[in-house]
Scaffold this active site. Structure first.
Site, mmCIF file in Angstrom:
data_model
loop_
_atom_site.group_PDB
_atom_site.id
_atom_site.type_symbol
_atom_site.label_atom_id
_atom_site.label_comp_id
_atom_site.label_asym_id
_atom_site.label_seq_id
_atom_site.Cartn_x
_atom_site.Cartn_y
_atom_site.Cartn_z
ATOM 1 N N ASP A 102 25.678 -34.152 82.778
ATOM 2 C CA ASP A 102 26.302 -33.031 83.471
ATOM 3 C C ASP A 102 26.134 -33.147 84.974
ATOM 4 O O ASP A 102 25.558 -34.107 85.482
ATOM 5 C CB ASP A 102 25.722 -31.710 82.954
ATOM 6 C CG ASP A 102 26.745 -30.586 83.000
ATOM 7 O OD1 ASP A 102 26.929 -30.014 84.074
ATOM 8 O OD2 ASP A 102 27.365 -30.313 81.954
ATOM 9 N N ARG B 79 30.546 -15.689 81.486
ATOM 10 C CA ARG B 79 31.879 -16.060 81.946
ATOM 11 C C ARG B 79 32.963 -15.202 81.282
ATOM 12 O O ARG B 79 32.780 -14.640 80.200
ATOM 13 C CB ARG B 79 32.133 -17.545 81.667
ATOM 14 C CG ARG B 79 31.179 -18.485 82.377
ATOM 15 C CD ARG B 79 31.183 -18.277 83.878
ATOM 16 N NE ARG B 79 30.460 -19.324 84.578
ATOM 17 C CZ ARG B 79 30.105 -19.268 85.852
ATOM 18 N NH1 ARG B 79 30.404 -18.207 86.562
ATOM 19 N NH2 ARG B 79 29.452 -20.261 86.419
ATOM 20 N N GLY B 80 34.134 -15.186 81.941
ATOM 21 C CA GLY B 80 35.209 -14.309 81.500
ATOM 22 C C GLY B 80 35.655 -14.544 80.075
ATOM 23 O O GLY B 80 35.883 -13.591 79.315
ATOM 24 N N GLU C 135 44.808 -14.570 88.259
ATOM 25 C CA GLU C 135 44.794 -15.948 88.762
ATOM 26 C C GLU C 135 46.205 -16.507 88.865
ATOM 27 O O GLU C 135 46.497 -17.291 89.770
ATOM 28 C CB GLU C 135 43.936 -16.835 87.849
ATOM 29 C CG GLU C 135 42.452 -16.579 87.902
ATOM 30 C CD GLU C 135 41.947 -15.611 86.852
ATOM 31 O OE1 GLU C 135 40.733 -15.535 86.650
ATOM 32 O OE2 GLU C 135 42.777 -14.898 86.234
ATOM 33 N N ASN D 75 42.551 -13.934 81.276
ATOM 34 C CA ASN D 75 41.512 -14.620 82.036
ATOM 35 C C ASN D 75 41.748 -16.124 81.954
ATOM 36 O O ASN D 75 42.089 -16.656 80.892
ATOM 37 C CB ASN D 75 40.124 -14.291 81.471
ATOM 38 C CG ASN D 75 39.021 -15.001 82.238
ATOM 39 O OD1 ASN D 75 38.658 -14.597 83.339
ATOM 40 N ND2 ASN D 75 38.498 -16.088 81.676
ATOM 41 N N ARG E 24 32.490 -24.494 75.073
ATOM 42 C CA ARG E 24 31.210 -24.240 75.743
ATOM 43 C C ARG E 24 31.418 -23.295 76.928
ATOM 44 O O ARG E 24 31.549 -23.707 78.075
ATOM 45 C CB ARG E 24 30.565 -25.544 76.214
ATOM 46 C CG ARG E 24 29.079 -25.368 76.523
ATOM 47 C CD ARG E 24 28.651 -26.285 77.630
ATOM 48 N NE ARG E 24 29.173 -25.863 78.900
ATOM 49 C CZ ARG E 24 28.446 -25.665 79.990
ATOM 50 N NH1 ARG E 24 27.154 -25.842 79.952
ATOM 51 N NH2 ARG E 24 29.015 -25.309 81.124
ATOM 52 N N TRP E 25 31.472 -22.009 76.609
ATOM 53 C CA TRP E 25 31.545 -21.024 77.689
ATOM 54 C C TRP E 25 30.230 -20.258 77.740
ATOM 55 O O TRP E 25 29.676 -19.852 76.739
ATOM 56 C CB TRP E 25 32.728 -20.095 77.543
ATOM 57 C CG TRP E 25 32.946 -19.434 76.216
ATOM 58 C CD1 TRP E 25 32.007 -19.077 75.283
ATOM 59 C CD2 TRP E 25 34.212 -19.033 75.678
ATOM 60 N NE1 TRP E 25 32.607 -18.482 74.202
ATOM 61 C CE2 TRP E 25 33.956 -18.437 74.420
ATOM 62 C CE3 TRP E 25 35.525 -19.095 76.139
ATOM 63 C CZ2 TRP E 25 34.967 -17.925 73.620
ATOM 64 C CZ3 TRP E 25 36.526 -18.581 75.339
ATOM 65 C CH2 TRP E 25 36.253 -18.008 74.103
ATOM 66 N N TYR F 41 36.283 -24.520 80.909
ATOM 67 C CA TYR F 41 35.088 -24.725 80.101
ATOM 68 C C TYR F 41 35.227 -26.066 79.378
ATOM 69 O O TYR F 41 36.277 -26.361 78.814
ATOM 70 C CB TYR F 41 34.928 -23.607 79.055
ATOM 71 C CG TYR F 41 35.191 -22.222 79.588
ATOM 72 C CD1 TYR F 41 34.363 -21.657 80.554
ATOM 73 C CD2 TYR F 41 36.275 -21.476 79.130
ATOM 74 C CE1 TYR F 41 34.612 -20.383 81.046
ATOM 75 C CE2 TYR F 41 36.524 -20.200 79.609
ATOM 76 C CZ TYR F 41 35.695 -19.659 80.572
ATOM 77 O OH TYR F 41 35.949 -18.399 81.056
ATOM 78 N N ARG F 42 34.161 -26.831 79.380
ATOM 79 C CA ARG F 42 34.255 -28.132 78.721
ATOM 80 C C ARG F 42 34.315 -27.950 77.203
ATOM 81 O O ARG F 42 33.795 -26.973 76.658
ATOM 82 C CB ARG F 42 33.081 -29.017 79.122
ATOM 83 C CG ARG F 42 31.766 -28.675 78.470
ATOM 84 C CD ARG F 42 30.649 -29.541 79.017
ATOM 85 N NE ARG F 42 29.442 -29.415 78.220
ATOM 86 C CZ ARG F 42 28.255 -29.833 78.603
ATOM 87 N NH1 ARG F 42 28.107 -30.402 79.795
ATOM 88 N NH2 ARG F 42 27.196 -29.705 77.819
#
Length: 488
Positions: free
Chosen positions: A287, A194-195, A238, A172, A189-190, A176-177
């Protein structure tokens, strides 16, 4: 036009006058944000800061600061051509059986091309020209931006995070930040939907207490970066999709410390593990909402190894109240979404995510209405069909005589075709972006659908109004006389 790596993309942008080299020293702390923000709002070029204050590594900013550069990064010459990419994804997501032998032969080249785009794994790669391990790892040597005055510290923003679940063959990719909290530690930070977070959760269930391998690629080629934020079908990786965009297979290399595979041409790769149970407070950070987010706890990623190219380029961005780079990315990807939605809902004429709605929090749909209640079916379909719209709070559906991208049209439809009680759909306790502090519970909130279509029998007992239409003959006569009237 396609690009083999980030440096090739930079060179091509420079030839087009779409990249500017900044040789004046500019600090990654606040100053780069100010320069990039002004440039983006002026629809200006990508920026390569060659002398970031306190660092000897150049910083690339505002790379996807116009929809045209996003399209170029996806191998398209203009934004309109992104519709063709959307049509390809729609066909791959929901393939139709061939109508006959001739149709089967016509579709064969497309599927053959998809099958031929499996990534190519190299033994040696540019991203491993320099290897730093153990005590030599120091994230403080990277010119990581601190974007806003209230940010708690430096934030890695364009990291392409590579994970694999224990029950999956494919990897995957997610962006993510990552808050830098030490020489070799960042906070991952996911969000739970999310995957990457799902892969990690499955790992913890199958291998409790065991470190979870993760890699983060910085400065990958544009097709791979953009492939990670595009609604790729679950059956297509991807990396394979990036190969389709690029026109040749994505080249990967195995990490030095795990079986994860990363883009071979990436500028920098962070390798390491997440130790289950090691968490830290993340934020606050400015953000894409235009506000600072609240502090929350996320896993800590321990960087055991940094591999990189000789003289690497650090790719960065900032997020803030739109317009920002993610909002521009959303404008371009909007064109990819339209054919995908139309494949499932042919009655949809257009679909628009207003950038001022933080790219995904509001959607406007125009449609050819065919029966009572049709608009409600479409709004429910938008929320459920693609993962990308899980956090969309508002869906406005109106008729095909309305321009979805013209607020004058949309507001007119809302105020003349809606009864607030009858035509408003409210759904409670749905997934919401945890950054949305307006929701009563973190990660859980409501959604609103607005049916701004003409009402059919069964939806109203009243005679529906007829829209005013000018007399065409009079319009033509006044057109012919206009220049003689002296009005302008």
């Amino acid at each position: 036009m396609t690009f083999k790596d980030l440096r090739d993309f930079i060179a091509q942008l420079e030839q087009r006058g779409a990249l500017k080299r900044i040789q004046v020293p500019i600090s990654p702390v606040l100053e780069m944000t100010e320069v990039c923000d002004r440039t983006l709002r002026a629809k200006g070029p990508a920026l390569l800061f060659e002398k970031p204050t306190g660092f000897d590594m150049p910083v690339l900013g505002n790379l996807f600061g116009t929809p045209e550069r996003v399209a170029l990064g996806m191998g398209a010459e203009d934004v309109g051509a992104l519709r063709e990419i959307g049509k390809l994804l729609a066909q791959l997501k929901e393939p139709e059986p061939p109508k006959g032998l001739k149709d089967a032969w016509a579709k064969l080249p497309m599927y053959r091309k998809v099958l031929s785009m499996a990534p190519k794994v190299l033994k040696d790669a540019p991203c491993q020209e320099v290897v730093e391990e153990g005590e030599d790892v120091d994230l403080g040597r990277l010119p990581v931006q601190t974007c806003w005055p209230g940010d708690v510290g430096p934030l890695i923003t364009w990291g392409l995070t590579v994970t694999r679940g224990p029950n999956k063959e494919r990897q995957n990719l997610g962006i993510y930040r990552q808050q830098v909290i030490g020489r070799n530690k960042v906070i991952m930070r996911w969000l739970s939907h999310r995957g990457g977070a799902l892969d990690y959760r499955e790992w913890c269930q199958k291998h409790p207490g065991q470190p979870y391998p993760v890699a983060v690629a910085l400065g990958a080629d544009p097709a791979t970066i953009l492939g990670a934020v595009t609604p790729v079908p679950d059956t297509l990786s991807e990396y394979a999709f990036a190969g389709l965009l690029r026109g040749h297979r994505t080249e990967l290399v195995k990490c030095r410390g795990s079986d994860l595979q990363v883009p071979a041409s990436a500028e920098i790769v962070l390798e390491g593990v997440i130790h289950p149970g090691e968490m830290a407070d993340e934020g606050p950070y400015g953000d894409h909402t235009g506000y600072y987010n609240e502090v929350d706890r996320f896993p800590v990623f321990t960087v055991e190894r940094v591999t990189r190219r000789q003289k690497p380029i650090y790719h960065s961005t900032y997020t803030g109240r739109p317009p920002d780079e993610p909002a521009i990315l959303g404008v371009a990807l909007n064109e990819v979404f339209v054919p995908i939605l139309q494949k499932q809902f042919p009655e949809i004429v257009d679909f628009y995510l207003p950038p001022e709605g933080c790219s995904y929090r509001m959607a406007v749909v125009t449609m050819k209405k065919q029966y009572p209640g049709h608009a409600k079916r479409v709004m429910l379909g938008v929320w459920s069909f693609l993962r990308q719209f899980m956090y969309t709070k508002f869906v406005i559906v109106t008729d095909d005589d309305i321009d979805a991208r013209d607020w004058n049209d949309v507001i007119w439809a809302i105020t003349t075709r809606m009864d607030p009680k009858r035509d408003t759909v409210m759904i409670d306790n749905t997934p919401i972006d945890y950054l949305d502090f307006a929701s009563p519970v973190s990660g859980l909130g409501s959604k609103m659908g607005l049916d701004a279509t003409h009402k059919w029998p069964g939806e109203t007992s009243r005679e529906w109004g007829r829209a005013i239409v000018k007399d065409e003959a009079v319009t033509r006569r006044i057109d012919a006389l206009w220049s003689s009237l002296g009005i302008d």
